[in-house]
Design an enzyme around this catalytic site. Sequence first.
Site, mmCIF file in Angstrom:
data_model
loop_
_atom_site.group_PDB
_atom_site.id
_atom_site.type_symbol
_atom_site.label_atom_id
_atom_site.label_comp_id
_atom_site.label_asym_id
_atom_site.label_seq_id
_atom_site.Cartn_x
_atom_site.Cartn_y
_atom_site.Cartn_z
ATOM 1 N N ASP A 234 0.857 -1.193 0.000
ATOM 2 C CA ASP A 234 0.000 0.000 0.000
ATOM 3 C C ASP A 234 0.891 1.240 0.000
ATOM 4 O OD1 ASP A 234 -2.505 1.409 0.115
ATOM 5 O OD2 ASP A 234 -1.987 1.935 2.161
ATOM 6 N N SER A 235 0.276 2.357 -0.377
ATOM 7 C CA SER A 235 1.009 3.617 -0.353
ATOM 8 C C SER A 235 1.355 4.031 1.082
ATOM 9 C CB SER A 235 0.156 4.707 -1.004
ATOM 10 O OG SER A 235 -1.102 4.773 -0.358
ATOM 11 N N CYS B 103 -3.687 -1.061 -2.322
ATOM 12 C CA CYS B 103 -3.922 0.335 -2.706
ATOM 13 C C CYS B 103 -4.756 0.403 -3.998
ATOM 14 C CB CYS B 103 -2.574 0.995 -2.933
ATOM 15 S SG CYS B 103 -2.684 2.726 -3.365
ATOM 16 N N GLU C 62 -6.293 9.195 8.823
ATOM 17 C CA GLU C 62 -4.950 9.109 9.399
ATOM 18 C C GLU C 62 -4.871 9.869 10.723
ATOM 19 O OE1 GLU C 62 -1.774 9.458 6.623
ATOM 20 O OE2 GLU C 62 -2.609 7.781 5.484
ATOM 21 N N CYS D 42 -10.959 3.131 -1.816
ATOM 22 C CA CYS D 42 -9.721 3.640 -1.221
ATOM 23 C C CYS D 42 -9.522 2.892 0.089
ATOM 24 C CB CYS D 42 -9.863 5.145 -0.972
ATOM 25 S SG CYS D 42 -8.486 5.839 -0.034
ATOM 26 N N HIS E 202 -8.512 3.608 2.916
ATOM 27 C CA HIS E 202 -8.858 4.247 4.193
ATOM 28 C C HIS E 202 -10.361 4.245 4.491
ATOM 29 C CE1 HIS E 202 -4.842 5.666 3.532
ATOM 30 N NE2 HIS E 202 -4.819 6.358 4.660
#
Length: 244
Positions: free
Chosen positions: A7-8, A70, A150, A180, A182
């Site tokens: 993942d990023s 991702c 985050e 996404c 998140h």
Amino acid sequence: MKIGVFDSGIGGLTVVKSLLEHKLFEEIIYFGDTARVPYGIKDKNTIIRYAIEAVEFFKNFDLDMIIVACNTVSAYALKEMRDSAKCPVVGVVEAGVQATTNSLEDKNSNILILATKATINSKAYENLLREKNYNNLEAKATGLFVPLVEEEIYNGEILEATFKHYFKDIKKPDAIILGCTHFPLISKALSSYFNGTKLIHSGEAIVQELEKNFTFSKKYNDTKLQFFASENPTALNNIAKKWL
Ligand code: DGL
């Protein structure tokens, strides 16, 4: 089975969570490119370059598979990763589309795709859905959710304000693709905002795809986990402890 999850940044832990819940793998090596996140505002060539570098990193381990958690990388760099990897590389976009169409028999269903700017611009989800004759689509880049998650903001006033900002003209869809890494962390808030709309989660979608395409003869109750980050691995380990 020993796999890599890429993942990023930290978001791919939501996919790891699903993999762990389904006890599919003996060992998971997670790599988050925390030094260069977010990918969702970068251009195609940069995303491809970073993705190939991740494949190089994973060559240090003898992996059976790489899962690209991702969405942004899955939308742009899967082919390039497959060309340079020595093992199968599986992305989340196709899995997400499959999970969506499995859960919506009516091809006229309204589908809202939420993702980063790069994923939305790639039209990866839209194109695959249109190929399957799902044409009532709305795609919305909702990148502000990434830093909010985050910051561990999963509900409350600030998130509600971003919902109002992004969704003021959007009617309740039949399903929302959480395109996404998140976004599963704000699924409760999204579900209550949209009054129980169906949500498609990449982690769950990839598990369905894996179980369909590969044979898993054993369940692993005690998956060995290793976390690597291009910056601040301690922070990644701490968040992993919390989220997982
Ligand atoms: N992991 C990214 C994705 O799923 C979100 C964060 C980023 O922009 O890098 O698209």
